[in-house]
Design an enzyme around this catalytic site. Structure first.
Site, PDB file in Angstrom:
ATOM      1  N   TYR A  18       2.079   7.121   6.701  1.00  0.00           N
ATOM      2  CA  TYR A  18       1.410   5.941   6.128  1.00  0.00           C
ATOM      3  C   TYR A  18       1.233   4.845   7.184  1.00  0.00           C
ATOM      4  O   TYR A  18       0.161   4.253   7.309  1.00  0.00           O
ATOM      5  CB  TYR A  18       2.252   5.456   4.954  1.00  0.00           C
ATOM      6  CG  TYR A  18       1.679   4.333   4.127  1.00  0.00           C
ATOM      7  CD1 TYR A  18       0.746   4.576   3.114  1.00  0.00           C
ATOM      8  CD2 TYR A  18       2.093   3.018   4.316  1.00  0.00           C
ATOM      9  CE1 TYR A  18       0.260   3.538   2.322  1.00  0.00           C
ATOM     10  CE2 TYR A  18       1.621   1.981   3.528  1.00  0.00           C
ATOM     11  CZ  TYR A  18       0.697   2.243   2.531  1.00  0.00           C
ATOM     12  OH  TYR A  18       0.223   1.221   1.739  1.00  0.00           O
ATOM     13  N   LYS A  60      -2.365   3.438   8.346  1.00  0.00           N
ATOM     14  CA  LYS A  60      -2.695   2.032   8.108  1.00  0.00           C
ATOM     15  C   LYS A  60      -2.931   1.284   9.419  1.00  0.00           C
ATOM     16  O   LYS A  60      -3.793   0.407   9.478  1.00  0.00           O
ATOM     17  CB  LYS A  60      -1.589   1.359   7.282  1.00  0.00           C
ATOM     18  CG  LYS A  60      -1.500   1.877   5.834  1.00  0.00           C
ATOM     19  CD  LYS A  60      -2.790   1.637   5.066  1.00  0.00           C
ATOM     20  CE  LYS A  60      -2.659   1.869   3.580  1.00  0.00           C
ATOM     21  NZ  LYS A  60      -3.927   1.720   2.857  1.00  0.00           N
TER      22      LYS A  60
HETATM   23  N1  CAA Z   1      16.840   2.174   7.530  1.00  0.00           N
HETATM   24  C1  CAA Z   1      17.779   2.912   8.148  1.00  0.00           C
HETATM   25  N2  CAA Z   1      18.326   4.019   7.607  1.00  0.00           N
HETATM   26  C2  CAA Z   1      17.919   4.366   6.391  1.00  0.00           C
HETATM   27  C3  CAA Z   1      16.939   3.640   5.680  1.00  0.00           C
HETATM   28  C4  CAA Z   1      16.413   2.487   6.305  1.00  0.00           C
HETATM   29  N3  CAA Z   1      15.459   1.720   5.707  1.00  0.00           N
HETATM   30  N4  CAA Z   1      16.726   4.251   4.508  1.00  0.00           N
HETATM   31  C5  CAA Z   1      17.523   5.351   4.470  1.00  0.00           C
HETATM   32  N5  CAA Z   1      18.251   5.401   5.594  1.00  0.00           N
HETATM   33  C6  CAA Z   1      19.254   6.395   5.979  1.00  0.00           C
HETATM   34  C7  CAA Z   1      20.343   6.526   4.941  1.00  0.00           C
HETATM   35  O1  CAA Z   1      21.345   5.560   5.142  1.00  0.00           O
HETATM   36  C8  CAA Z   1      20.864   7.923   5.210  1.00  0.00           C
HETATM   37  O2  CAA Z   1      21.667   7.923   6.362  1.00  0.00           O
HETATM   38  P1  CAA Z   1      22.916   8.958   6.521  1.00  0.00           P
HETATM   39  O3  CAA Z   1      22.299  10.339   6.444  1.00  0.00           O
HETATM   40  O4  CAA Z   1      23.480   8.613   7.852  1.00  0.00           O
HETATM   41  O5  CAA Z   1      23.817   8.671   5.374  1.00  0.00           O
HETATM   42  C9  CAA Z   1      19.588   8.673   5.549  1.00  0.00           C
HETATM   43  O6  CAA Z   1      18.630   7.687   5.989  1.00  0.00           O
HETATM   44  C10 CAA Z   1      19.050   9.372   4.310  1.00  0.00           C
HETATM   45  O7  CAA Z   1      17.987  10.162   4.692  1.00  0.00           O
HETATM   46  P2  CAA Z   1      17.158  10.948   3.602  1.00  0.00           P
HETATM   47  O8  CAA Z   1      16.038  11.648   4.255  1.00  0.00           O
HETATM   48  O9  CAA Z   1      18.088  11.770   2.773  1.00  0.00           O
HETATM   49  O10 CAA Z   1      16.608   9.722   2.794  1.00  0.00           O
HETATM   50  P3  CAA Z   1      16.312   9.603   1.272  1.00  0.00           P
HETATM   51  O11 CAA Z   1      15.716  10.852   0.766  1.00  0.00           O
HETATM   52  O12 CAA Z   1      17.496   9.031   0.628  1.00  0.00           O
HETATM   53  O13 CAA Z   1      15.171   8.456   1.301  1.00  0.00           O
HETATM   54  C11 CAA Z   1      13.042   7.538   1.775  1.00  0.00           C
HETATM   55  C12 CAA Z   1      14.167   8.418   2.302  1.00  0.00           C
HETATM   56  C13 CAA Z   1      12.328   8.230   0.612  1.00  0.00           C
HETATM   57  C14 CAA Z   1      12.035   7.342   2.892  1.00  0.00           C
HETATM   58  C15 CAA Z   1      13.611   6.189   1.312  1.00  0.00           C
HETATM   59  O14 CAA Z   1      14.331   5.621   2.383  1.00  0.00           O
HETATM   60  C16 CAA Z   1      12.562   5.201   0.892  1.00  0.00           C
HETATM   61  O15 CAA Z   1      11.970   5.293  -0.172  1.00  0.00           O
HETATM   62  N6  CAA Z   1      12.271   4.214   1.720  1.00  0.00           N
HETATM   63  C17 CAA Z   1      11.288   3.191   1.436  1.00  0.00           C
HETATM   64  C18 CAA Z   1       9.942   3.589   1.949  1.00  0.00           C
HETATM   65  C19 CAA Z   1       8.970   2.515   1.620  1.00  0.00           C
HETATM   66  O16 CAA Z   1       9.146   1.343   1.934  1.00  0.00           O
HETATM   67  N7  CAA Z   1       7.890   2.892   0.977  1.00  0.00           N
HETATM   68  C20 CAA Z   1       6.928   1.913   0.572  1.00  0.00           C
HETATM   69  C21 CAA Z   1       6.082   2.498  -0.543  1.00  0.00           C
HETATM   70  S1  CAA Z   1       4.952   1.280  -1.201  1.00  0.00           S
HETATM   71  C22 CAA Z   1       3.878   1.049   0.023  1.00  0.00           C
HETATM   72  O17 CAA Z   1       3.815   1.755   0.980  1.00  0.00           O
HETATM   73  C23 CAA Z   1       2.916  -0.085  -0.104  1.00  0.00           C
HETATM   74  C24 CAA Z   1       2.842  -0.880   1.117  1.00  0.00           C
HETATM   75  O18 CAA Z   1       1.906  -0.712   1.874  1.00  0.00           O
HETATM   76  C25 CAA Z   1       3.818  -1.942   1.343  1.00  0.00           C
HETATM   77  P1  NAP Z   2      -2.393   2.507  -6.783  1.00  0.00           P
HETATM   78  O1  NAP Z   2      -2.222   1.665  -7.979  1.00  0.00           O
HETATM   79  O2  NAP Z   2      -1.637   3.774  -6.665  1.00  0.00           O
HETATM   80  O3  NAP Z   2      -3.957   2.795  -6.574  1.00  0.00           O
HETATM   81  C1  NAP Z   2      -4.406   3.678  -5.615  1.00  0.00           C
HETATM   82  C2  NAP Z   2      -5.827   4.061  -5.933  1.00  0.00           C
HETATM   83  O4  NAP Z   2      -6.291   4.975  -4.919  1.00  0.00           O
HETATM   84  C3  NAP Z   2      -5.980   4.727  -7.278  1.00  0.00           C
HETATM   85  O5  NAP Z   2      -6.997   4.077  -7.979  1.00  0.00           O
HETATM   86  C4  NAP Z   2      -6.395   6.140  -6.931  1.00  0.00           C
HETATM   87  O6  NAP Z   2      -7.349   6.636  -7.849  1.00  0.00           O
HETATM   88  C5  NAP Z   2      -7.048   5.979  -5.573  1.00  0.00           C
HETATM   89  N1  NAP Z   2      -7.044   7.237  -4.847  1.00  0.00           N
HETATM   90  C6  NAP Z   2      -5.973   7.956  -4.440  1.00  0.00           C
HETATM   91  N2  NAP Z   2      -6.380   9.089  -3.852  1.00  0.00           N
HETATM   92  C7  NAP Z   2      -7.723   9.089  -3.885  1.00  0.00           C
HETATM   93  C8  NAP Z   2      -8.730   9.981  -3.449  1.00  0.00           C
HETATM   94  N3  NAP Z   2      -8.451  11.141  -2.811  1.00  0.00           N
HETATM   95  N4  NAP Z   2     -10.026   9.663  -3.680  1.00  0.00           N
HETATM   96  C9  NAP Z   2     -10.345   8.533  -4.315  1.00  0.00           C
HETATM   97  N5  NAP Z   2      -9.453   7.634  -4.758  1.00  0.00           N
HETATM   98  C10 NAP Z   2      -8.147   7.917  -4.550  1.00  0.00           C
HETATM   99  O7  NAP Z   2      -2.005   1.697  -5.468  1.00  0.00           O
HETATM  100  P2  NAP Z   2      -2.186   0.158  -5.088  1.00  0.00           P
HETATM  101  O8  NAP Z   2      -0.854  -0.388  -4.897  1.00  0.00           O
HETATM  102  O9  NAP Z   2      -3.169  -0.498  -5.962  1.00  0.00           O
HETATM  103  O10 NAP Z   2      -2.804   0.351  -3.611  1.00  0.00           O
HETATM  104  C11 NAP Z   2      -4.146   0.095  -3.304  1.00  0.00           C
HETATM  105  C12 NAP Z   2      -4.267   0.045  -1.786  1.00  0.00           C
HETATM  106  O11 NAP Z   2      -3.463  -1.005  -1.281  1.00  0.00           O
HETATM  107  C13 NAP Z   2      -3.789   1.323  -1.082  1.00  0.00           C
HETATM  108  O12 NAP Z   2      -4.613   1.595   0.021  1.00  0.00           O
HETATM  109  C14 NAP Z   2      -2.403   0.941  -0.608  1.00  0.00           C
HETATM  110  O13 NAP Z   2      -2.012   1.700   0.495  1.00  0.00           O
HETATM  111  C15 NAP Z   2      -2.622  -0.511  -0.267  1.00  0.00           C
HETATM  112  N6  NAP Z   2      -1.414  -1.315  -0.251  1.00  0.00           N
HETATM  113  C16 NAP Z   2      -0.610  -1.384  -1.349  1.00  0.00           C
HETATM  114  C17 NAP Z   2       0.511  -2.190  -1.289  1.00  0.00           C
HETATM  115  C18 NAP Z   2       1.450  -2.326  -2.437  1.00  0.00           C
HETATM  116  O14 NAP Z   2       2.538  -2.864  -2.218  1.00  0.00           O
HETATM  117  N7  NAP Z   2       1.107  -1.911  -3.646  1.00  0.00           N
HETATM  118  C19 NAP Z   2       0.816  -2.892  -0.126  1.00  0.00           C
HETATM  119  C20 NAP Z   2      -0.032  -2.775   0.964  1.00  0.00           C
HETATM  120  C21 NAP Z   2      -1.155  -1.997   0.900  1.00  0.00           C
HETATM  121  P3  NAP Z   2      -7.082   7.989  -8.660  1.00  0.00           P
HETATM  122  O15 NAP Z   2      -5.783   7.798  -9.384  1.00  0.00           O
HETATM  123  O16 NAP Z   2      -8.244   8.155  -9.524  1.00  0.00           O
HETATM  124  O17 NAP Z   2      -6.969   9.024  -7.608  1.00  0.00           O
END
Ligand code: CAA
Ligand code: NAP
Length: 245
Positions: free
Chosen positions: A152, A156
């Site tokens: 990701y 991005k």
């Molecule tokens: N920093 C450092 N270490 C970390 C960590 C972090 N942030 N997170 C987990 N770890 C470590 C744990 O402490 C553990 O260490 P040990 O093995 O030494 O105990 C190890 O990593 C665990 O590894 P796993 O692979 O087993 O991790 P998990 O399956 O428990 O989780 C993960 C991994 C799914 C990536 C989880 O950390 C997670 O969800 N992280 C957040 C990711 C995130 O921010 N996603 C955003 C989604 S929304 C979005 O993307 C929108 C946007 O644009 C903002």
């Molecule tokens: P969301 O609610 O999950 O919406 C994502 C949208 O993307 C859905 O409408 C989905 O439509 C569409 N999509 C996914 N795969 C697709 C494909 N193959 N073709 C066409 N459309 C597709 O997520 P959101 O939080 O609103 O995120 C919107 C944007 O903002 C994303 O680019 C995300 O990375 C970015 N963003 C989000 C956050 C956050 O914190 N939420 C932060 C920073 C940036 P369908 O379900 O119909 O596939």
């Protein structure tokens, strides 16, 4: 003056819905895409009930051909697109050492290839119109990296490289290209993160809360407006103060 046409990809998601409404309120005719079959019915009904008349087409942004087809339908129904918001995106989080090729490819194609696939359909019309706005929804995690998001964060960050290059190519045609990098916003994408991890993330946001989709939509409406003509190639952060660079 004729109403301008805006296209929001993934407009039925959390941030996309707010962007569609914001652009409609700003006076644009709005088109959006959905990829999940049938998803549009309930969403369009809800929009109509709220007074929004939005045009929806099915489109898989990972497929160039699907984007050609969808863009053709939008042009036929509403006219040439002059504002494009590349908003569709997904996450497939996991530590790099556990990440398989499927999770890498899915995130790269949905978040980055899509920017080529969709922008390519509308850029010529924008240049001919002498007005255009390409707005790429990137992420704070493209700016700072995030544990568990090599795919990701790479996609991005790549979006902003695209922004800076295309901005230079089309600047003289009245077309701007900008990136918005939201921090954590309250949508399903963030709610998919484990609660314990999510709470730690929220604790690290200086403003002390997740962002609202409407806050991102207001910024999109500004960048889409005539007033933003001197702003191009920029990467605008809106992240509750979570700056790390
Ligand atoms: N920093 C450092 N270490 C970390 C960590 C972090 N942030 N997170 C987990 N770890 C470590 C744990 O402490 C553990 O260490 P040990 O093995 O030494 O105990 C190890 O990593 C665990 O590894 P796993 O692979 O087993 O991790 P998990 O399956 O428990 O989780 C993960 C991994 C799914 C990536 C989880 O950390 C997670 O969800 N992280 C957040 C990711 C995130 O921010 N996603 C955003 C989604 S929304 C979005 O993307 C929108 C946007 O644009 C903002
Ligand atoms: P969301 O609610 O999950 O919406 C994502 C949208 O993307 C859905 O409408 C989905 O439509 C569409 N999509 C996914 N795969 C697709 C494909 N193959 N073709 C066409 N459309 C597709 O997520 P959101 O939080 O609103 O995120 C919107 C944007 O903002 C994303 O680019 C995300 O990375 C970015 N963003 C989000 C956050 C956050 O914190 N939420 C932060 C920073 C940036 P369908 O379900 O119909 O596939």
């Amino acid at each position: 003056m004729a109403q301008k046409v805006a296209l929001v990809t993934g407009g039925m998601g959390g941030i996309g819905t707010a962007i569609c409404k914001g652009l409609a309120q700003a006076g644009f005719k709005v088109a959006t895409t959905y990829s999940t079959p049938g998803k549009h019915e309930g969403w369009l009904e809800k929009m109509r009930a709220e007074g929004f008349d939005i045009f929806a087409v099915q489109c898989d942004v990972t497929s160039f051909d699907s984007c050609v087809e969808a863009a053709g339908k939008i042009k036929q129904a509403l006219g040439a697109v002059s504002v494009l918001v590349n908003n569709a995106g997904i996450t497939k989080d996991g530590r790099f050492q556990k990440m398989d090729k499927t999770a890498w490819d899915a995130v790269m194609s949905t978040n980055l290839d899509s920017v080529f696939n969709v922008t390519r359909q509308v850029i010529d019309d924008m240049c001919e119109l002498g007005f255009g706005r390409v707005i790429n929804i990137s992420s704070i995690n493209g700016q700072k990296g995030q544990f568990g998001q090599t795919n990701y964060s790479a996609a991005k960050a790549g979006m902003h490289g695209f922004t800076m290059a295309l901005a230079q190519e089309v600047a003289k045609k009245g077309v701007t290209v900008n990136t918005i990098s939201p921090g954590y916003i309250a949508t399903e994408m963030v709610m998919a993160v484990k609660e314990e991890v999510r709470n730690q993330i929220i604790a690290g946001i200086p403003v002390g809360r997740l962002g609202h989709p409407e806050e991102i939509a207001a910024l999109v409406a500004f960048i889409a407006s005539d007033a933003a003509g001197f702003m191009t190639g920029a990467n605008v952060a809106m992240n509750g103060g979570q700056h790390t660079c």
